[in-house]
Design a protein around this motif. Structure first.
Motif, PDB file in Angstrom:
ATOM      1  N   GLU A 105       4.115 -17.588   9.872  1.00 45.21           N
ATOM      2  CA  GLU A 105       5.213 -18.560   9.829  1.00 45.21           C
ATOM      3  C   GLU A 105       5.895 -18.610   8.457  1.00 45.21           C
ATOM      4  OE1 GLU A 105       1.423 -19.858   9.985  1.00 45.21           O
ATOM      5  OE2 GLU A 105       2.077 -21.792  10.729  1.00 45.21           O
ATOM      6  N   HIS A 106       5.088 -18.574   7.383  1.00 45.74           N
ATOM      7  CA  HIS A 106       5.666 -18.763   6.046  1.00 45.74           C
ATOM      8  C   HIS A 106       6.355 -17.508   5.525  1.00 45.74           C
ATOM      9  CE1 HIS A 106       3.613 -22.446   6.400  1.00 45.74           C
ATOM     10  NE2 HIS A 106       2.412 -21.947   6.201  1.00 45.74           N
ATOM     11  N   VAL A 107       6.175 -16.399   6.215  1.00 44.26           N
ATOM     12  CA  VAL A 107       6.934 -15.191   5.877  1.00 44.26           C
ATOM     13  C   VAL A 107       8.191 -15.131   6.747  1.00 44.26           C
ATOM     14  CG1 VAL A 107       6.881 -12.671   5.735  1.00 44.26           C
ATOM     15  CG2 VAL A 107       4.837 -14.005   5.152  1.00 44.26           C
ATOM     16  N   THR A 138       2.406 -24.589   3.699  1.00 47.59           N
ATOM     17  CA  THR A 138       3.828 -24.918   3.847  1.00 47.59           C
ATOM     18  C   THR A 138       4.470 -25.248   2.495  1.00 47.59           C
ATOM     19  OG1 THR A 138       3.192 -25.756   6.010  1.00 47.59           O
ATOM     20  CG2 THR A 138       5.385 -26.322   5.280  1.00 47.59           C
ATOM     21  N   THR A 139       3.675 -25.440   1.472  1.00 57.92           N
ATOM     22  CA  THR A 139       4.195 -25.639   0.113  1.00 57.92           C
ATOM     23  C   THR A 139       5.026 -24.445  -0.366  1.00 57.92           C
ATOM     24  OG1 THR A 139       2.124 -24.762  -0.765  1.00 57.92           O
ATOM     25  CG2 THR A 139       2.300 -27.155  -0.602  1.00 57.92           C
ATOM     26  N   THR A 140       4.873 -23.303   0.313  1.00 57.12           N
ATOM     27  CA  THR A 140       5.607 -22.073  -0.010  1.00 57.12           C
ATOM     28  C   THR A 140       7.103 -22.311  -0.262  1.00 57.12           C
ATOM     29  OG1 THR A 140       4.085 -20.884   1.448  1.00 57.12           O
ATOM     30  CG2 THR A 140       6.126 -19.750   0.884  1.00 57.12           C
ATOM     31  N   PHE A 193      -8.325  -6.202   1.542  1.00 58.19           N
ATOM     32  CA  PHE A 193      -7.332  -6.769   2.464  1.00 58.19           C
ATOM     33  C   PHE A 193      -6.064  -7.109   1.693  1.00 58.19           C
ATOM     34  CE2 PHE A 193      -5.211 -10.399   4.454  1.00 58.19           C
ATOM     35  CZ  PHE A 193      -4.954  -9.881   5.706  1.00 58.19           C
ATOM     36  N   ILE A 194      -4.965  -6.473   2.087  1.00 56.33           N
ATOM     37  CA  ILE A 194      -3.664  -6.743   1.459  1.00 56.33           C
ATOM     38  C   ILE A 194      -2.764  -7.339   2.527  1.00 56.33           C
ATOM     39  CG2 ILE A 194      -1.639  -5.697   0.357  1.00 56.33           C
ATOM     40  CD1 ILE A 194      -3.575  -3.575  -0.808  1.00 56.33           C
ATOM     41  N   GLY A 195      -2.355  -8.584   2.315  1.00 57.86           N
ATOM     42  CA  GLY A 195      -1.527  -9.282   3.293  1.00 57.86           C
ATOM     43  C   GLY A 195      -1.554 -10.773   3.046  1.00 57.86           C
ATOM     44  N   SER A 196      -1.251 -11.583   4.092  1.00 61.17           N
ATOM     45  CA  SER A 196      -1.279 -13.053   4.108  1.00 61.17           C
ATOM     46  C   SER A 196       0.053 -13.669   3.702  1.00 61.17           C
ATOM     47  CB  SER A 196      -2.396 -13.621   3.221  1.00 61.17           C
ATOM     48  OG  SER A 196      -1.964 -13.742   1.874  1.00 61.17           O
ATOM     49  N   CYS A 197       0.151 -14.994   3.940  1.00 57.97           N
ATOM     50  CA  CYS A 197       1.379 -15.721   3.576  1.00 57.97           C
ATOM     51  C   CYS A 197       1.534 -15.813   2.068  1.00 57.97           C
ATOM     52  CB  CYS A 197       1.402 -17.110   4.208  1.00 57.97           C
ATOM     53  SG  CYS A 197       0.078 -18.218   3.712  1.00 57.97           S
ATOM     54  N   THR A 198       0.478 -15.517   1.330  1.00 59.55           N
ATOM     55  CA  THR A 198       0.560 -15.533  -0.128  1.00 59.55           C
ATOM     56  C   THR A 198       1.129 -14.221  -0.653  1.00 59.55           C
ATOM     57  OG1 THR A 198      -1.403 -16.933  -0.160  1.00 59.55           O
ATOM     58  CG2 THR A 198      -0.797 -15.900  -2.238  1.00 59.55           C
ATOM     59  N   ASN A 199       0.681 -13.109  -0.112  1.00 60.81           N
ATOM     60  CA  ASN A 199       1.030 -11.787  -0.659  1.00 60.81           C
ATOM     61  C   ASN A 199       1.266 -10.751   0.443  1.00 60.81           C
ATOM     62  OD1 ASN A 199      -1.058 -12.319  -3.484  1.00 60.81           O
ATOM     63  ND2 ASN A 199       1.122 -11.841  -3.598  1.00 60.81           N
ATOM     64  N   GLY A 200       1.995 -11.135   1.489  1.00 64.68           N
ATOM     65  CA  GLY A 200       2.252 -10.189   2.577  1.00 64.68           C
ATOM     66  C   GLY A 200       3.719  -9.811   2.699  1.00 64.68           C
ATOM     67  N   ARG A 201       4.462  -9.933   1.576  1.00 66.17           N
ATOM     68  CA  ARG A 201       5.907  -9.653   1.603  1.00 66.17           C
ATOM     69  C   ARG A 201       6.195  -8.267   1.023  1.00 66.17           C
ATOM     70  NH1 ARG A 201       5.068 -14.909   0.466  1.00 66.17           N
ATOM     71  NH2 ARG A 201       5.816 -16.340   2.052  1.00 66.17           N
ATOM     72  N   VAL A 252      -1.800  -5.438   5.947  1.00 68.93           N
ATOM     73  CA  VAL A 252      -1.261  -6.180   7.082  1.00 68.93           C
ATOM     74  C   VAL A 252       0.042  -6.843   6.647  1.00 68.93           C
ATOM     75  CG1 VAL A 252      -1.683  -8.008   8.769  1.00 68.93           C
ATOM     76  CG2 VAL A 252      -3.581  -6.586   7.985  1.00 68.93           C
ATOM     77  N   PRO A 253       1.182  -6.286   7.036  1.00 69.11           N
ATOM     78  CA  PRO A 253       2.454  -6.881   6.624  1.00 69.11           C
ATOM     79  C   PRO A 253       2.573  -8.315   7.139  1.00 69.11           C
ATOM     80  CG  PRO A 253       2.792  -4.745   7.714  1.00 69.11           C
ATOM     81  CD  PRO A 253       1.362  -5.117   7.913  1.00 69.11           C
ATOM     82  N   GLY A 254       3.311  -9.145   6.402  1.00 74.19           N
ATOM     83  CA  GLY A 254       3.418 -10.560   6.767  1.00 74.19           C
ATOM     84  C   GLY A 254       4.257 -10.813   7.999  1.00 74.19           C
ATOM     85  N   SER A 255       5.113  -9.860   8.358  1.00 70.67           N
ATOM     86  CA  SER A 255       5.975 -10.073   9.524  1.00 70.67           C
ATOM     87  C   SER A 255       6.474  -8.733  10.039  1.00 70.67           C
ATOM     88  CB  SER A 255       7.184 -10.931   9.144  1.00 70.67           C
ATOM     89  OG  SER A 255       8.057 -10.169   8.326  1.00 70.67           O
TER      90      SER A 255
END
Lengths: 471, 208
Positions: A110-112, A133-135, A345-353, A378-381
């Motif tokens: 969602e955050h990406v 959601t603070t993103t 693991f490379i990804g997540s709403c923190t670092n998946g952009r 794992v790409p964020g989106s």
């Protein structure tokens, strides 16, 4: 007269009515939903015969339970998880809410997803049943996580009973050194102020190091500020942020764009605004960071030594540090460098952009993942995945021996089938190194995408600054 | 005095700082679409070993604490994930109150909305309450919500509640119903808000 902080301006602009000294009824411009924190909220609406007040202010995404295997058609094998996804689809159809479903090309975290389609606009209040959601503070929007009862409230009324937070400003001057990123900056800040350091506050970031961050870097920064306990994080929108939004928010008609820009440019704290608490850091002091414990504030510079629990006051704080070292199977006083890892693991709403994947690919290019290490990207989106593939990053990663997966939350919280076994040590670009977060007994070390890629190549936790040259 | 106004029960000490909601309710228990079945998941990795056998040393598994209804926690209790399942699970487990030096923000809101009483006390008071709780013969804690005081063997301390917390725990409240009574006010607000910021209206319309 004392001026107002950006945070107070955003709250005031969304206050339908004050409720008591600590609470206001807050209007929410956008509510994002996922499949696992929402079903009970919809069930509550059904039970009471209530409707969704403003369906066009909500967007739903299947993100947490979705498998990320690189197969043409993804199937959620777990029956309960599949039911969560189908329940979300039914509820969205019933109430007229847009949904990026399991098979949607633009599905993702969602955050990406939300900002890449221009849904997040400066000056908004954005809520979601997800703490990260603070993103959205990166774009000058007040975003914060809510519980399921609150999800139901916002579905039914488009408002929340909102408890006011205090104002904190964190000013970061200087420049980040080569090899360090927004992730290192936010980990260092959490290390300094602690996992409770911003509890009860909304943090506004300012200073030259913040101005210099890309919008994606600011997403990372604001995303992880919740790990210091913050109720929100903000960066006043500058031209870079405004351009980011305008280039994506194509639905804003030409005749509104000038007014929007003018309103967004004014979103900043007054010179005379007072903050309840202020910190000042210098970005040039920061080395690449890595966590050693089971809370994001248990973090150190890669070239440092693991601290001794004796550094904490007697009682639960010291016991927790001791417990963390026992869980992560590390010794006080030892270096982190050279600690063998089995997973990356490379990804997540923190670092998946996209920028995160570019950073990691720069290290991976022309090198090989160490023997015995399983490394996943794992790409964020769906949009991040497509953009990365257009640049050939998928080939770079796969040639180096990384798995190139489909988008989702995946191993950040291991709600799908990407779960680590007991005792497996993982270099992760995620946001939480909690006990059991990536699987019972699994050990998580938080770090930047480049540091995680470097760990994959080296087979152990290592200082990316030594590897940050083309192979 | 109503039942909610006085909580008397056995207290169990959890000397863990930043006890996050991932630990209070692990991921494998988040897969349902209702609120049922969460009792089993509470503090699962602390209560059970990796083979699923109860850990006999963990306080909530000790026979003397089988009826514990109050937890004494470390600072930042309930930090992390927004999952309300953590609160639902604690209530299903029989926990009626948590006493700690501080609480995670979203957990705090979730607890209020489910009438799980959270009592914030200074660090030294929490430490003494934990010491009292460690002796099963002295582990009864009395929390008087009306008077806003708590009593254990060696502690008699006041605590603060916001008016909203107090009202929610004592009487409960249909928050949505109360807000819906302001429907006209919300609609008028939205209209004026969108007149000023037309680019915020219908922002998620037909996106998928």
């Amino acid at each position: 007269m004392t001026g107002k902080t950006l945070y107070r301006k955003l709250v005031d602009a969304h206050t339908v009515a004050p409720l008591d000294e600590q609470h206001v009824l807050l209007f929410c411009d956008l509510h994002l939903m996922n499949e696992y924190t929402g079903p009970q909220a919809f069930a509550g609406l059904h039970e009471q015969g209530r409707r969704v007040a403003l369906p066009d202010q909500h967007l739903a995404v299947v993100s947490h339970v979705i498998p990320t295997h690189p197969v043409p058609v993804r199937v959620i094998a777990d029956a309960d998880s599949a039911r969560q996804a189908s329940t979300l689809a039914q509820n969205c159809a019933r109430f007229g809410i847009s949904l990026f479903d399991t098979h949607h090309a633009l599905q993702g975290i969602e955050h990406v997803v939300a900002p890449e389609h221009g849904l997040i606009r400066p000056g908004m209040v954005v809520v979601c049943g997800d703490s990260h959601t603070t993103t959205y503070g990166a774009l000058g929007a007040l975003g914060f996580g809510i519980g399921t009862t609150e999800v139901e409230h916002v579905l039914a009324t488009q408002t929340l009973v909102y408890r006011l937070a205090k104002d904190m400003r964190i000013r970061v001057d200087g420049a980040l050194a080569s090899g360090t990123t927004a992730k290192d900056l936010v980990l260092a800040i959490i290390g300094r102020i602690g996992a409770q350091g911003a509890r009860g506050f909304v943090v506004e970031y300012s200073g030259r190091a913040i101005d210099a961050l890309s919008v994606e870097g600011r997403f990372t920064l604001c995303n992880m500020t919740v790990e210091a306990g913050a109720r929100g994080a903000l960066v006043a929108p500058d031209q870079r942020a405004i351009d980011h939004v305008l280039s994506r928010a194509r639905d804003i008609p030409a005749n509104q764009r000038e007014a929007a820009c003018s309103a967004w440019t004014g979103l900043r704290s007054d010179e005379s605004a007072a903050f309840d608490l202020e910190y000042h850091f210098d970005a040039s002091d920061i080395a690449p960071q890595v966590t050693w414990g089971t809370s994001p504030d248990q973090v150190m510079a890669i070239d440092g030594r693991i601290p001794s629990p004796a550094a904490w006051p007697d009682g639960p704080a010291r016991l927790s540090a001791t417990r963390a070292l026992s869980y992560t199977r590390l010794q006080a006083g030892a270096a982190m460098e050279g600690t063998p890892i089995q997973h990356v693991f490379i990804g997540s709403c923190t670092n998946g952009r996209l920028e995160d994947l570019r950073d990691a690919s720069r290290i991976a290019r022309g090198r090989r993942v160490a023997r015995g290490v399983r490394a996943m990207v794992v790409p964020g989106s769906g949009a991040v995945k497509a953009a990365a593939e257009a640049e050939g990053l998928d080939r770079v990663f796969q040639d180096a021996g990384f798995e190139w997966r489909k988008p989702g939350c995946s191993m950040c919280l291991a709600m799908n089938d990407d779960v680590l076994d007991e005792g497996v040590r993982c270099a992760a670009t995620t946001n939480r190194n909690f006990e059991g977060r990536q699987g019972r007994g699994a050990i998580t070390h938080l770090m930047s995408p480049a540091m995680a890629a470097a760990a994959a190549i080296a087979g152990c936790i290592t200082d990316v600054r030594r590897m940050d040259q083309p192979a | 005095m109503t039942e909610a106004a006085l909580i008397v029960g056995r207290a169990a000490a959890l000397r863990i700082e930043n006890l996050d909601t991932d630990q209070i309710m692990p991921k494998q228990f988040l897969r349902r679409i209702d609120k049922a079945g969460l009792k089993e998941g509470v503090l699962f990795d602390l209560r059970f070993d990796s083979q699923g056998r109860p850990n006999p040393h963990f306080v909530l598994n000790r026979p003397a604490y089988a009826d514990a209804s109050i937890l004494i926690g470390g600072a930042n209790f309930g930090c992390g994930s927004s999952r309300e399942h953590a609160v639902w699970g604690l209530l299903q487990f029989g926990i009626r109150a948590v006493v700690a030096p501080s609480f995670g923000e979203i957990f705090h809101a979730n607890a209020i909305n489910n009438r799980l009483l959270l009592v914030t006390v200074p660090l030294d008071v929490a430490a003494r309450l934990m010491d009292d709780a460690d002796d099963p013969s002295a582990a009864l804690l009395r929390i008087d919500v009306d008077a806003q005081t708590l009593h254990s063997r060696s502690v008699c301390a006041p605590f603060e509640l916001t008016s909203r917390q107090r009202q929610m725990v004592l009487e409960g409240q249909d928050s949505i119903g109360l807000t819906q009574a302001r429907q006209a006010q919300i609609e008028a607000f939205a209209q004026a808000h969108w007149d000023r910021h037309p680019w915020l209206r219908g922002v998620a319309r037909r996106r998928a």
